[in-house]
Design an enzyme around this catalytic site. Structure first.
Site: not given
Ligand code: BG6
Length: 498
Positions: A180-181, A243
């Site tokens: 989960d980044h 997230h």
């Molecule tokens: C991803 C989603 O997990 O996270 C995308 O599938 C979203 O829809 C993205 O755009 C957002 O990542 P970040 O790091 O740009 O906030």
């Protein structure tokens, strides 16, 4: 410290995730000297293309906006670390072919142990066959094997359990890295320090001081190009259930026993794998959250405005889709610390700005001697431009004796001028290379997360009667018109100057 002789296989090398996140992150690590010695990256996808075309594609994923010659030279060097092989995702000969390709590369390791890292940047439909064939055909017997998987981990509680048990047939928990980044983002990591290394913060972190909390995700673009995927999942599965819930659990969990990766995962509560305490803290707090009720949900879908297309204008989206591109949900934590405090998670595509932040609003000063003063608010901005600021009241400078709202502001780019903040994916891929599980999602965490969201998702999917219709909002706006009253009825008060 870093593992030499590492071979990274990127499945889905020509897909959206590889393009936006995986290759830029691998290059970022290479640039900063964090890739192991003798690393090799193998791109794998169904698309037939030669090495030249592959390099052209993957390097086009890497940004060099000012045509910096140093970066351009590094991109040329980076290419040499990588090769491509095409194959199917569901047959054994393709994976045997991949195994031969890997063995040929590993010959240069001259019998030293190998480390294989398999990154599944793939649609969920092929997670299971790929993980199975990789295990059968590409598993190194003389070294370590790791697999990185990405959400979506199912569509509800049952499908997640089914998926996890299929993956477990091939891969052990300590070989599995579920990304989960958001757990790799600097400000999300900083939450632990803010909370547990500051008496001033810790003392105010409960229902006695906090009135309400908002965790918001705003993106200024729509689902362009990803309509097909998005329509099947919707904003709750895309952002809130993973997230934002991760952020919520770190924000509200009790103090883990230590920072050993297992200790962190346990304060969230750990059941079945070897990595235990920080995550357990997170799971424990998630268990105190009952499933979300329908009346605690606001849904929206963007419509065309300001020359921008609406969600339904996307050809890959059914014309009558009621898939939400915006959602606000209220969660309640039934424990001693938080009972009665609403936690509002909200996320939307095609909004007026790019911003992810946590807003903790304090209660009113009781029996105050000042009239009309604003509430304190702690804002933790995750992106863009990481910052922590505390809204507080101060005496207006000069002869008058009045309280005015102002801010104590820690904006990273002003305070830490020379520090490069790593991209989330860089940090997480590096953790996986090192074998550190601290910032990856545990199986039991997914289970509790789905329990919280599954009932409203079934309602939204039409499994319990007619599907709810999302409220329309114009592309580029703040969201559905009902949003302000939704938040205000939960006790949020705008500051006097707003
Ligand atoms: C991803 C989603 O997990 O996270 C995308 O599938 C979203 O829809 C993205 O755009 C957002 O990542 P970040 O790091 O740009 O906030």
């Amino acid at each position: 410290q870093f593992r030499d002789n590492t071979l990274i296989v990127v499945f889905g090398a020509s897909g959206d995730l590889a393009k936006k996140k995986t290759y830029p992150a691998l290059f970022g690590l290479y640039r900063n000297g964090y890739l192991p010695k003798d690393v090799h990256i193998v791109g794998y996808a169904r698309t037939k293309m030669d090495q030249e075309e592959y390099h052209k594609r993957t390097t086009s994923y890497i940004k060099n906006p000012n045509d910096d010659p140093e970066v351009a030279a590094q991109i040329e060097e980076f290419k040499k670390l990588s090769s491509y092989i095409s194959g199917n995702y569901d047959d054994s000969p393709s994976f045997q072919n991949l195994a031969r390709h890997m063995e040929a590369i590993e010959k240069s390791y001259q019998g030293r142990g190998v480390n294989r890292l398999f990154y599944l940047a793939l649609p969920p439909s092929v997670f299971v066959p790929v993980s199975k064939y990789v295990k059968e055909c590409c598993y190194a017997t003389n070294g370590t094997n790791r697999i990185i998987v990405e959400k979506p981990f199912g569509k509800d509680l049952q499908s997640c359990r089914d998926l996890l048990s299929s993956l477990k047939q091939s891969w052990k928990e300590d070989e599995t890295y579920r990304i989960d980044h958001y757990l790799g983002k600097e400000m999300v990591k900083n939450l632990l320090v803010l909370r547990f290394a500051n008496v001033a913060m810790g003392a105010a972190w409960d229902k006695h001081s906090i009135s309400n909390v908002q965790i918001s995700f705003k993106e200024p673009f729509g689902t362009e190009g990803r309509g097909g995927y998005f329509d099947e999942f919707g904003i709750i599965r895309d952002i809130l259930q993973n997230h934002l819930l991760q952020v919520l659990s770190i924000l509200t969990m009790e103090r883990p026993v230590s920072f050993a990766s297992e200790d962190i995962r346990d304060e969230k509560q750990y059941l079945s794998c070897s990595h235990a305490s920080f995550r357990s803290s997170q799971v424990k707090v998630l268990r105190a959250i009952p499933p979300i009720k329908r009346e605690d949900v606001l849904l929206g879908q963007y419509v065309g405005a300001n020359g921008k297309p609406g969600y339904l204008d996307d050809d890959t989206v059914p014309k009558d889709s009621v898939c939400p591109t915006f959602a606000a949900t209220t969660l309640w934590i039934n424990n001693e610390r938080w009972e009665g405090v609403p936690f509002i998670l909200k996320a939307g595509k095609a909004l007026n700005e790019a911003k992810v932040e946590i807003r903790m609003q304090f209660k009113d000063v009781t029996q105050g001697i000042f009239k009309d003063i604003s509430r304190n608010e702690l804002v933790i901005r995750i992106q863009p431009s990481e910052a922590v600021y505390l809204k507080l009241n101060t005496k207006t400078p000069g002869y008058a004796f009045r309280a005015i709202p102002t801010e104590m502001d820690l904006t990273y780019k002003r305070r830490f001028t020379d520090t490069k903040i790593p991209e989330a994916y860089e940090a997480l891929i590096l953790d996986a290379i090192k074998g550190d599980h601290s910032n990856f999602v545990r199986d039991d965490e997914l289970d509790v997360a789905w329990k919280i969201f599954t009932p409203i998702l079934h309602w939204i999917d039409g499994k319990e009667g007619p599907r709810p219709k999302p409220s329309p909002y114009p592309y580029g706006s703040r969201g559905p018109k009902e949003l302000d009253s939704f938040i205000e009825k939960l006790g949020y008060k705008r500051a006097a100057e707003e």
